[in-house]
Scaffold this motif. Structure first.
Motif, mmCIF file in Angstrom:
data_model
loop_
_atom_site.group_PDB
_atom_site.id
_atom_site.type_symbol
_atom_site.label_atom_id
_atom_site.label_comp_id
_atom_site.label_asym_id
_atom_site.label_seq_id
_atom_site.Cartn_x
_atom_site.Cartn_y
_atom_site.Cartn_z
ATOM 1 N N ASN A 140 70.599 124.020 5.342
ATOM 2 C CA ASN A 140 69.908 124.598 6.495
ATOM 3 C C ASN A 140 68.731 123.736 6.942
ATOM 4 O OD1 ASN A 140 71.707 126.665 6.344
ATOM 5 N ND2 ASN A 140 70.243 128.253 5.778
ATOM 6 N N THR A 141 68.076 123.098 5.981
ATOM 7 C CA THR A 141 66.942 122.229 6.318
ATOM 8 C C THR A 141 67.392 121.088 7.217
ATOM 9 O OG1 THR A 141 65.872 122.729 4.209
ATOM 10 C CG2 THR A 141 65.117 120.764 5.373
ATOM 11 N N THR A 142 68.531 120.476 6.870
ATOM 12 C CA THR A 142 69.062 119.378 7.684
ATOM 13 C C THR A 142 69.464 119.871 9.060
ATOM 14 O OG1 THR A 142 69.892 118.301 5.683
ATOM 15 C CG2 THR A 142 70.814 117.566 7.781
ATOM 16 N N ARG A 143 70.085 121.037 9.105
ATOM 17 C CA ARG A 143 70.488 121.608 10.393
ATOM 18 C C ARG A 143 69.266 121.865 11.266
ATOM 19 N NH1 ARG A 143 69.567 126.313 13.691
ATOM 20 N NH2 ARG A 143 71.502 126.890 14.752
ATOM 21 N N ASN A 144 68.187 122.360 10.677
ATOM 22 C CA ASN A 144 66.958 122.613 11.435
ATOM 23 C C ASN A 144 66.323 121.310 11.907
ATOM 24 O OD1 ASN A 144 67.314 125.347 11.072
ATOM 25 N ND2 ASN A 144 65.907 125.487 9.336
ATOM 26 N N ASN A 145 66.420 120.272 11.085
ATOM 27 C CA ASN A 145 65.925 118.954 11.504
ATOM 28 C C ASN A 145 66.739 118.417 12.672
ATOM 29 O OD1 ASN A 145 63.934 118.930 9.547
ATOM 30 N ND2 ASN A 145 65.175 117.821 8.055
ATOM 31 N N ASP A 146 68.052 118.665 12.640
ATOM 32 C CA ASP A 146 68.918 118.256 13.753
ATOM 33 C C ASP A 146 68.528 118.990 15.040
ATOM 34 O OD1 ASP A 146 70.415 116.505 12.214
ATOM 35 O OD2 ASP A 146 71.879 118.036 11.637
ATOM 36 N N LEU A 147 68.173 120.264 14.902
ATOM 37 C CA LEU A 147 67.737 121.042 16.064
ATOM 38 C C LEU A 147 66.449 120.455 16.642
ATOM 39 C CD1 LEU A 147 67.761 123.425 18.012
ATOM 40 C CD2 LEU A 147 66.737 124.838 16.208
ATOM 41 N N ASN A 148 65.507 120.108 15.769
ATOM 42 C CA ASN A 148 64.256 119.500 16.241
ATOM 43 C C ASN A 148 64.530 118.192 16.974
ATOM 44 O OD1 ASN A 148 62.664 121.536 15.170
ATOM 45 N ND2 ASN A 148 62.346 120.474 13.227
ATOM 46 N N TRP A 149 65.473 117.420 16.434
ATOM 47 C CA TRP A 149 65.792 116.126 17.041
ATOM 48 C C TRP A 149 66.388 116.293 18.436
ATOM 49 C CZ3 TRP A 149 70.806 114.411 18.308
ATOM 50 C CH2 TRP A 149 70.852 113.121 18.839
ATOM 51 N N GLU A 195 66.581 120.477 34.654
ATOM 52 C CA GLU A 195 65.339 121.230 34.829
ATOM 53 C C GLU A 195 64.912 121.992 33.583
ATOM 54 O OE1 GLU A 195 65.643 123.702 38.239
ATOM 55 O OE2 GLU A 195 65.908 122.042 39.656
ATOM 56 N N ILE A 196 65.865 122.444 32.782
ATOM 57 C CA ILE A 196 65.546 123.278 31.621
ATOM 58 C C ILE A 196 66.135 122.651 30.364
ATOM 59 C CG2 ILE A 196 65.838 125.552 30.563
ATOM 60 C CD1 ILE A 196 66.029 126.723 33.378
ATOM 61 N N ASN A 197 65.357 122.635 29.296
ATOM 62 C CA ASN A 197 65.822 122.122 28.010
ATOM 63 C C ASN A 197 66.792 123.129 27.392
ATOM 64 O OD1 ASN A 197 66.140 121.277 25.337
ATOM 65 N ND2 ASN A 197 64.045 120.507 25.199
ATOM 66 N N PRO A 198 68.082 122.787 27.282
ATOM 67 C CA PRO A 198 69.061 123.754 26.769
ATOM 68 C C PRO A 198 68.898 124.059 25.285
ATOM 69 C CG PRO A 198 70.079 121.607 27.061
ATOM 70 C CD PRO A 198 68.708 121.505 27.646
ATOM 71 N N ALA A 199 68.128 123.228 24.566
ATOM 72 C CA ALA A 199 67.927 123.469 23.130
ATOM 73 C C ALA A 199 66.748 124.400 22.869
ATOM 74 C CB ALA A 199 67.711 122.143 22.404
ATOM 75 N N LYS A 200 65.971 124.666 23.918
ATOM 76 C CA LYS A 200 64.796 125.516 23.757
ATOM 77 C C LYS A 200 65.217 126.958 23.498
ATOM 78 C CE LYS A 200 60.293 126.310 25.918
ATOM 79 N NZ LYS A 200 59.452 126.065 27.115
ATOM 80 N N GLY A 201 64.586 127.580 22.511
ATOM 81 C CA GLY A 201 64.871 128.976 22.216
ATOM 82 C C GLY A 201 65.930 129.192 21.159
ATOM 83 N N ILE A 202 66.586 128.117 20.699
ATOM 84 C CA ILE A 202 67.582 128.261 19.628
ATOM 85 C C ILE A 202 66.847 128.471 18.303
ATOM 86 C CG2 ILE A 202 69.436 127.117 18.360
ATOM 87 C CD1 ILE A 202 70.131 125.605 20.899
ATOM 88 N N SER A 203 67.244 129.474 17.571
ATOM 89 C CA SER A 203 66.546 129.836 16.333
ATOM 90 C C SER A 203 66.915 128.901 15.187
ATOM 91 C CB SER A 203 66.886 131.273 15.931
ATOM 92 O OG SER A 203 66.513 132.174 16.952
ATOM 93 N N LYS A 204 65.948 128.676 14.323
ATOM 94 C CA LYS A 204 66.202 127.905 13.109
ATOM 95 C C LYS A 204 66.815 128.817 12.050
ATOM 96 C CE LYS A 204 62.600 124.410 13.679
ATOM 97 N NZ LYS A 204 61.436 123.736 13.051
ATOM 98 N N LEU A 205 67.547 128.212 11.131
ATOM 99 C CA LEU A 205 68.131 128.972 10.028
ATOM 100 C C LEU A 205 67.113 129.108 8.903
ATOM 101 C CD1 LEU A 205 71.717 127.401 9.837
ATOM 102 C CD2 LEU A 205 70.965 129.420 11.100
ATOM 103 N N ARG A 206 67.275 130.130 8.121
ATOM 104 C CA ARG A 206 66.363 130.371 7.005
ATOM 105 C C ARG A 206 66.530 129.275 5.957
ATOM 106 N NH1 ARG A 206 63.577 134.763 5.090
ATOM 107 N NH2 ARG A 206 63.189 134.833 2.842
#
Length: 390
Positions: free
Chosen positions: A168-177, A192-203
């Motif tokens: 999950n840590t790697t997946r969350n790092n991928d989301l940040n990237w 106009e809008i960042n499509p990755a914004k608002g996606i939740s991180k995994l625990r």
């Protein structure tokens, strides 16, 4: 308004006779653009008409030349050119065709980021681009336009990465990237809008960093000191200064300041891409003096051959094979454990948490507190004269 042509002779450009100008939106030079009227010039036996006109692509005036056959033609051309200049004609800005396919935009943005961000980020970008390309190809999305990329595509990409078994840590790092990449894309007007914004991180599960037991610490230290003196010195710097193996491997002599008792970890090598200055404990100073004696400032502290550092996994592999496995220590032990063990020993000797934060290069005390929690130790009161032995 007339324009002073001094300092602009380098902009001498010869263009076809039929080049068209435009005064669209600038009738009677309402924008008050600079120009210089046309007239006849003579240079090295050549006679020609020259004038200066504003170029929207460059943001300043440029010189243009026109040939003529006789005085009558010259007079006619000069009259026509000057009427256009006075009327506000200029060289219109060319419409730049922006990339619209997602992959093309990604490549353009990666090129921009490679010139602005650290080498580590560029490496991450290259890896991420390959993975994103693979994802698009496997889902028949190679032709998708950047404006059509939506949140569900990003989630699907992250799920695609998760299928390879990443934590999950790697997946969350991928989301940040990917969120960072799309921020660049939005800033540059591709969407106009960042499509990755608002996606939740995994625990993320809090992992406990491995620390040498007191008994194993003494045994390993003696083995290194007696059998592998270079690896011993490498390990002791990690242990005392909390420097990561990569940071130490690429460190140069000029980064060690024995007068100020500090080491510079440069941003290109540090984990957070920022310079930091770990303190050199007094008990480590003689070891460093011996290590850099006779070396040039630009030499690597640990140099395999002239001007070349050891390979990325050299010390890690050496420690694992020649010490941990050879002598039958816990398989969970690895070179990085020297940092965790050093931090633990300093905390148990009552060093202040601010000192630990500075040595580790943490951005906040909260980050340091989380790190100490992972080590299973708690911070006590300060006592700066009680550093562990080496």
């Amino acid at each position: 308004m007339k324009w002073d042509k001094s300092g602009t002779a380098n902009h001498l450009i010869k263009l076809p006779e039929n080049m068209a100008f435009s005064n669209e939106g600038n009738e009677n030079n309402q924008l008050n653009l600079p120009y210089e009227l046309a007239k006849v010039y003579e240079s090295k036996g050549e006679k020609y008409i020259a004038f200066y006109v504003f170029d929207e692509n460059l943001g300043h005036t440029v010189r243009r030349k026109r040939a003529y056959e006789n005085a009558q033609e010259a007079k006619k051309k000069i009259k026509n050119i000057n009427e256009h200049l006075i009327a506000g004609f200029r060289i219109k800005k060319k419409e730049v065709q922006k990339a619209d396919k997602a992959l093309d935009v990604f490549r353009e943005v990666m090129e921009i980021r490679s010139k602005q961000l650290s080498k580590a980020t560029s490496k991450k970008d290259n890896t991420g681009l390959k993975q994103f390309t693979e994802f698009l190809e496997k889902n028949d999305l190679q032709e998708i336009k950047i404006k059509d990329v939506a949140r569900h595509h990003i989630v699907k990409f992250l799920d695609f990465k998760k299928q390879s078994g990443v934590e999950n840590t790697t997946r969350n790092n991928d989301l940040n990237w990917i969120k960072s990449v799309f921020s660049y894309i939005v800033e540059r007007g591709y969407m106009e809008i960042n499509p990755a914004k608002g996606i939740s991180k995994l625990r993320q599960q809090q992992s406990k960093s491995v620390v040498f037991s007191d008994e194993d610490y003494e045994k390993i230290k003696e083995i290194l000191k007696n059998e592998y003196p270079l690896l011993y010195k490498f390990s002791m710097i990690i242990y005392q200064c909390f420097i990561r193996p990569k940071e130490l491997r690429l460190m140069k002599v000029e980064h060690i300041n024995l007068k100020r008792n500090t080491i510079l970890v440069i941003s290109d090598n540090s984990k957070n891409s920022k310079n930091r200055y770990p303190i050199i404990p007094s008990k480590l100073k003689p070891l460093l003096e011996e290590l850099i004696k006779g070396k040039k400032p630009t030499d690597y502290v640990f140099e395999k051959s002239e001007g070349k550092p050891y390979s990325s996994n050299f010390f890690t592999h050496w420690f694992k094979e020649s010490v941990i496995r050879k002598y039958g220590f816990d398989e969970n032990y690895y070179l990085y454990c020297w940092k965790h063990t050093g931090v633990t020993h300093y905390v148990l000797r009552n060093y202040n948490i601010r000192f630990i934060q500075t040595q580790c290069g943490h951005s906040s005390l909260e980050q340091t507190a989380r790190y100490l929690k992972g080590l299973g130790v708690e911070q006590q009161d300060i006592n700066l004269d009680n550093s562990p032995d080496i």
